[in-house]
Each structure stands twice: as C-alpha cells, then as structure tokens.
Scaffold this active site. Structure first.
Site, PDB file in Angstrom:
ATOM      1  N   LYS A   1      16.682  15.650  63.428  1.00 31.47           N
ATOM      2  CA  LYS A   1      17.998  15.121  63.802  1.00 31.47           C
ATOM      3  C   LYS A   1      17.786  13.755  64.435  1.00 31.47           C
ATOM      4  CE  LYS A   1      22.286  16.592  63.675  1.00 31.47           C
ATOM      5  NZ  LYS A   1      22.904  17.630  62.837  1.00 31.47           N
TER       6      LYS A   1
ATOM      7  N   ASP B   1      26.453  12.875  60.458  1.00 27.32           N
ATOM      8  CA  ASP B   1      26.868  13.845  61.473  1.00 27.32           C
ATOM      9  C   ASP B   1      28.040  13.150  62.175  1.00 27.32           C
ATOM     10  OD1 ASP B   1      25.754  16.518  62.758  1.00 27.32           O
ATOM     11  OD2 ASP B   1      26.340  15.298  64.449  1.00 27.32           O
TER      12      ASP B   1
HETATM   13  N1  GLU Z   1      24.658  16.943  60.199  1.00 27.41           N
HETATM   14  C1  GLU Z   1      24.811  18.060  59.324  1.00 27.41           C
HETATM   15  C2  GLU Z   1      24.338  19.311  60.029  1.00 27.41           C
HETATM   16  O1  GLU Z   1      24.534  19.453  61.218  1.00 27.41           O
HETATM   17  C3  GLU Z   1      24.220  17.833  57.944  1.00 27.41           C
HETATM   18  C4  GLU Z   1      22.764  17.475  57.906  1.00 27.41           C
HETATM   19  C5  GLU Z   1      22.243  17.085  56.528  1.00 27.41           C
HETATM   20  O2  GLU Z   1      22.990  17.140  55.559  1.00 27.41           O
HETATM   21  O3  GLU Z   1      21.063  16.708  56.480  1.00 27.41           O
HETATM   22  O4  GLU Z   1      23.819  20.224  59.455  1.00 27.41           O
END
Ligand code: GLU
Length: 445
Positions: free
Chosen positions: A125, A165
């Site tokens: 992340k 996100d």
């Molecule tokens: N931010 C999204 C999540 O919390 C998607 C992450 C992604 O597609 O890599 O899962």
C-alpha cells in the site's frame, strides 16, 4: 508466548501506530486459537512474527510547484508488506491523513485480502499526505509526476503494481502512468485502474462496489434471502459507494443514504438510477458536496452526521477507516439492521466490531467484502501480460465467481459449532493459511 505477550511485542516495536496495531490485534485474535491447535506448525515457524514485520517501507519527499509558483513539499510512501504470493499489489491513497501507521495497516490488511482472492498477488500500500481537494487539474498532474519520478524506482509489472484508493482515481492513474512510461520508456502493466482504451480492464472502476454487493448477496443467500426490497444505507460517495449503490439498485434494493466528509443525505424514497448518475457527475466531474443532492432532489441533509441512525437492513460503510464507532453500531442494532458489509478498509472501530459480533449481526470484514477491486486489478494484470482485452461480461463473471469463492472460504474457516458464520475469523484464517504456507515453503525469509 501467549497472545497478550505477542501483542505487547508488536506494540513495543511499533509505537504510536494505533491503526496498525488495531489491524494486527484483530487478525491475531482470530488466529490465536487456530495456531494453538491445527495451525501449530505456523507458530513454530515464526510466521506470525514475520507477518507483522513488513518486507520493506519506503518513504520519500515529493516536491512540486503549485499554481502560484510556490514550492510545496509532501511525503510519499510505499510499504511492500509481503511478496510471497506474487508481485506486491495494493492502492495509493492521497489524503492528508496518510502517514506510516495508516499505510502499514492498509498494507497488512491488503496482504490477507489479496491472498483471499486466490490470485498471485503480494500485499502493499502507499500514497501521500497530499490533499487533492481544491487543487487544480494542473496541480494534481504536477504532484503525480513528481510522486512517480521517485516511485518508479520501486515498481514494475513483476515487482510491485500500485492502483488507486482514496483520492486516486482514473485521472491520477493516468498522470501517474504517463510519468512512469516517461521515466522507464516502457508501456507495461506497472499500474492498474488504467483507462480501458490504454491497457485498463473493463469493470475495474465498478469492481470494489459491485464485489461488496455480490458478497452481501451471498451472505443473505445463505439465509435463503435476497437483496430485493432490502433497505440499504451507504456511507461515502466515492468510487466504492457509487458502484455499491449501482449494483444494489440493480438487484432491487432501496438505497437511502450516501455521505461525504461534511454530512449525509437521507432519501427515504430511494436513490434511483438517475439520481445516482447525478451523484456520479457531482462527485467525479464537478467535485461538489453531497449536500447539493438534498437541494436537487428535496431529500434530508444532516450536516456533520453519519448515516447509521437511519433504519436499514444492510449497512455498507464505504468511506474510510474507523468511520463507524460503538454508538453507531448500537444504533444499527437497535434498528434491527441485519448485516454490515465493509466496502472501506477497517471502517468499524474495534469497539463497534466487538458489539456487532456479540449481537450476532452478519458482519463481513473489508478484507473479504471489498476484495473485488484488487481481484479485478489482478485480472487487469493478466490481460496486460497476455496483451489481450476481455469484454465486460467476462470480467464481471470472473469477479462474481471470485466473490463467491471468498464467501465460501470464509464459511469453510469461520463456521462455529452453532452453525453461525464468523466472517472475520473465516477471512483471517483463510487468507493467513495461503500466505503462511507460501512463506514456509520459501524458507526463512
Ligand atoms: N485500493 C484498493 C483496495 O483497497 C484496490 C487495490 C488494487 O487494486 O491494487 O483493495
């Protein structure tokens, strides 16, 4: 070591990181009885110690020039938590609240979530404490370019594949991808959430919200109920909230609330398809406030409040972490809400989650219920590797199947002696086993 000693050790090693500790405590509480019993070998192999220590954490300066010609400085992050299942994968968040603790809790959660999808995805992340609110397009572009100039050293289609996100949507992914291509000279799937015309996947935009509703559908189906006629309360008005509402409406449910950081709207008549299109234009194009909905459609607006005191059968917190507290949970219980399905990551506080579970409401944690977004990112990576494009129907079918499988995995590992499903325990154990087996197989790393 007992559970309390283990948590104390994590706390001492990660001071001043409450969100990270909250996420770890929830997972460890679910796992502990299993680790004392059939999961003993994981404990002996030190898997829990290793999984509470990320692979690496990168932080960097992001300097950029605003429209007044002033230099602005933000901090960027990328936390690569666990790479045993595949290239690191997880979104980027641009929000003033982003710091190490938040990035770490999100990367930790992402690791289990990605494992639950059964796709070959590690967990990561990142983001920055940049606030896109009120910024011009040009400022957002310059920020994204500066951010990617640094981030491009650490990512790549077989290394780490970020996505969006909070605060990072199609516009930002476009600017980030453009700069990645300029830095590396390569057109490749180093980001997901790209535009469908240039390497993106159909349904990726819709996937997190649609997936959460597919998951809710499975939970109700296990009780021989459908979503038709159910009253649904949603918080948030961003990507997850919009598409959760869209799918809920399509399945015959009545969506009565949405919100933003200023307050919530309550439309007892229901937000229909046309009204939802209006909200999408408001939020995605005009970047306005949800209160405008109340004026436009003669609905109620509650300044500074959250929607959880409204009577609803299904609550979908789709805004942000710790948005639903104990009092909110009490209101939901009092109004006989049947299910809470987390569209956001860790939207329920620990106290709220405790109450919800004690009272026996159906409760799907984010790592299971909102996994549809990253799962569809995984499908975007597959299409990029194949240099292929899959049609909408195919991607939606795959997403639906993945959500059904996640639900099945939660039931398999979360069924209690009374036959009730503890989705939190089920999701944590199912995700953990997949990561832990790969970790043991790959040696002491
Ligand atoms: N931010 C999204 C999540 O919390 C998607 C992450 C992604 O597609 O890599 O899962």
């Amino acid at each position: 070591m007992n559970e309390a000693d283990f948590i104390e050790r994590v706390r001492a090693r990660n001071p001043n990181e409450p969100e990270y500790l909250q996420a770890v405590e929830e997972v460890v509480a679910s796992l502990w009885p299993f680790l004392q019993d059939e999961g003993r070998r994981y404990l002996d192999a030190g898997v829990l110690e290793r999984l509470t220590e990320g692979d690496r954490a990168i932080s960097f300066r992001v300097a950029w020039i605003d429209d007044q010609g002033e230099v602005q400085t933000n901090r960027g992050y990328r936390i690569q938590w666990c790479g045993v299942l595949g290239p690191y994968k997880g979104g980027l968040r641009f929000h003033p609240s982003v710091n190490f603790a938040i990035s770490k809790f999100l990367a930790f959660e992402q690791t289990f979530k990605n494992a639950l999808t059964t796709l070959p995805l590690g967990g990561a992340k990142g983001g920055a404490d940049f606030d896109p609110k009120g910024k011009s397009d040009e400022e957002v572009m310059r920020f994204c370019q500066s951010f990617m100039t640094e981030l491009s050293r650490y990512i790549g289609p077989d290394v780490d594949v970020p996505a969006g996100d909070i605060g990072v949507g199609g516009r930002e992914i476009g600017y980030l991808f453009g700069q990645y291509r300029r830095m590396t000279g390569r057109f490749e799937g180093a980001l997901t959430g790209k535009g469908v015309g240039w390497g993106g996947s159909e349904i990726r935009t819709e996937a997190t919200g649609y997936g959460a509703i597919f998951f809710a559908q499975e939970m109700f189906a296990a009780r021989d109920e459908g979503l038709e006629g159910k009253t649904v309360g949603i918080s948030g008005a961003g990507n997850v909230a919009q598409y959760a509402a869209e799918k809920a409406i399509a399945l015959g449910a009545k969506v009565v609330t949405m919100s933003d950081s200023s307050g919530f709207i309550h439309d007892p008549a229901g937000i229909d398809r046309d009204k939802l299109e209006w909200i999408k234009a408001l939020k995605n194009d005009r970047r306005g406030r949800i209160r405008e909905y109340a004026e436009q459609f003669d609905a109620e607006y509650h300044e500074g409040k959250k929607p959880w005191s409204v009577a609803m059968d299904l609550a979908l917190p789709c805004a942000t972490q710790n948005e639903l507290g104990r009092e909110d949970a009490e209101a939901l219980v009092k109004n006989e809400c049947a299910a809470i399905v987390e569209g956001a990551n860790m939207p329920c506080t620990a106290a709220a989650a405790k109450l919800i579970r004690e009272r026996g409401l159906l409760y799907a944690p984010g790592k299971a219920a909102n996994a549809g977004g990253v799962a569809t990112s995984g499908l975007e990576m597959t299409q990029n590797s194949q240099r292929m494009y899959w049609g909408r129907e195919r991607v939606e079918d795959e997403l639906h199947e993945i959500m059904r499988d996640i639900h099945r995995a939660c039931c398999e590992h979360g069924k209690g002696e009374d036959g009730q499903i503890d989705y939190v325990r089920g999701a944590n154990i199912a995700g953990f086993i997949r990561v832990a087996d790969a970790m043991i197989a790959q040696g002491a790393i």
